[in-house]
Design an enzyme around this catalytic site. Sequence first.
Site, PDB file in Angstrom:
ATOM      1  CB  SER A  11      -0.867  -0.070   1.358  1.00 25.26           C
ATOM      2  OG  SER A  11      -2.149   0.833   1.269  1.00 25.26           O
ATOM      3  CB  CYS A 120      -0.492   5.016   8.928  1.00 22.20           C
ATOM      4  SG  CYS A 120       0.382   6.741   8.586  1.00 22.20           S
TER       5      CYS A 120
END
Lengths: 292, 259
Positions: A11, A120
Amino acid sequence: MELRNPVMTASGTFGYGTEFQDVVELGRIGGIIMKGTTYEPRQGNDYPRMAETTGGMLNCVGLQNKGVRYFAEHIYPLIRKIDSRMIVNVSGSSPQDYARCAAVVDTLEDIPAIELNISCPNVHDGGMAFGVTTDGAASVVKAVRQAYHKTLIVKLSPNVTDIVSIAKAVEAEGADSVSLINTLMGTVIDIEKRKRTLSIGTGGLSGPCVKPIALRMVYQVAHAVDIPVIGLGGICNATDAIEFIMAGASAIEIGTANFLDPAVSMKVVDGINEWLDAHNVASVRDIIGVAE
Amino acid sequence: MLPRKSIVDLTVRSNQSLGERFVLLKCTDTSAHLPLMLPGQFAQLRVDNSKTTFLRRPISINYVDIDKNEVWFLIQKVGAGSQALASLQSGDILNALMPLGNGFAMPTNTTDRYLLTGGGVGTAPLLYMGRCIRDMGGRSTFLLGARTASMLLELDMFRVLGDVYVTTEDGSMGESGFVTQHSILREQRFDMISVCGPSPMMKAVARYARKTNTPCQVSLENMMACGLGACLCCVEKTVRGNVCVCTEGPVFDINELNW
């Protein structure tokens, strides 16, 4: 979820796949994990969002995306017929926020799986905050598991003391697979400006410089959980990929290397097959976790 | 519709030093015709043999010589990455992902008066643009600026393609000062101004364009990783929010930017 081959793209490094279609035969890749998607649109962090370092790079993009409803209406129709496993990477700022994003993806017939980003390092609200404690990780997976009924992959943060305990916690809440590692938090200083280079001061380190750490963590997690492990972190070629598989990964993701060679994923697919042929190994399955 | 992107192993035909800080690399594809490229597009050049850098370097397409199947890159030696590119010699392989980005808007009539202005190495894409305008039957006006005369690049080539005006900060060639101080901007009006150069220079030209109500497009050079719109590192704040310079640009109408 079955993959045609164990090679996926990570990703945030391969867009929605379409950005690479001039130079990559997308149907030859096992899976494409599309860019991080949240329920509400996000503008991401300010520029500069990137810095180079020896053997890698740091980024602090901060999950810029147009939101999952935009994805469902405008991007999904363009990518749904790509002949690969098209997987949405889902992020959020609370367990409920993750769950409502996942619920929208659940309605999209040609998306067989989501990868839950609880790791993240570049957003203040959520992201890695959930991925660094067993309770936080479990709370997100629990909420999403109720809203999402297909394959649920959870992407783990390496910025923890004990990644095995996080992996076990998400497995206990019903994750179908874990992928690791996300980026390592780091920084870079511009000595002329006497200032940290990245707009938010820190960023996530990726690239070949992180590979030994990623490989160690994949080995540890694969030996501790019963669900399939997806390995990533600095993979640049078939040798790197086979190392992760031998460490216990059932599949791998290629990330930052896509920036150096946009066609690298196809080369890794070919390189793994060549290695298997040369060593008279019938299937990748036969070498998963064989490293002592 | 933009040209199809490809990954090409180019072969360096020549490496020509242009003063101390610049190198002109002329490259060819020995096995195929080079892809179609638009003025203002760029290539992501792989940097081999550089220990401290990691990513490709985005470099403007300086010129395309279709007859010789050549693409030219003008390299300014800034850091380790560009130094490594500048050290390539005839016969070396240069791996390029190209062409990337949108390119400059081109004139629709041969009578359109286009001012192509740039500073330093930023003049690079203007040469190919001027060539394409000439191929359409038009003629460009070039306004080129540099710190000093030796840093004005490829002047002979520019002179073949249009009218060339020059400024230098030290007055060693042309008018003294910055491009925005050149007398031609007071004496003539243009239908379009196309700019590539350092950010303060482009912003100054943009102010001039707004004042004179002239359409103006600028080419940005934000740091980037992928060049394909995937990593979202090179974003610029625009009236549409953060957009990728590598795919939505590098060329932007000044009215799109928060300048």
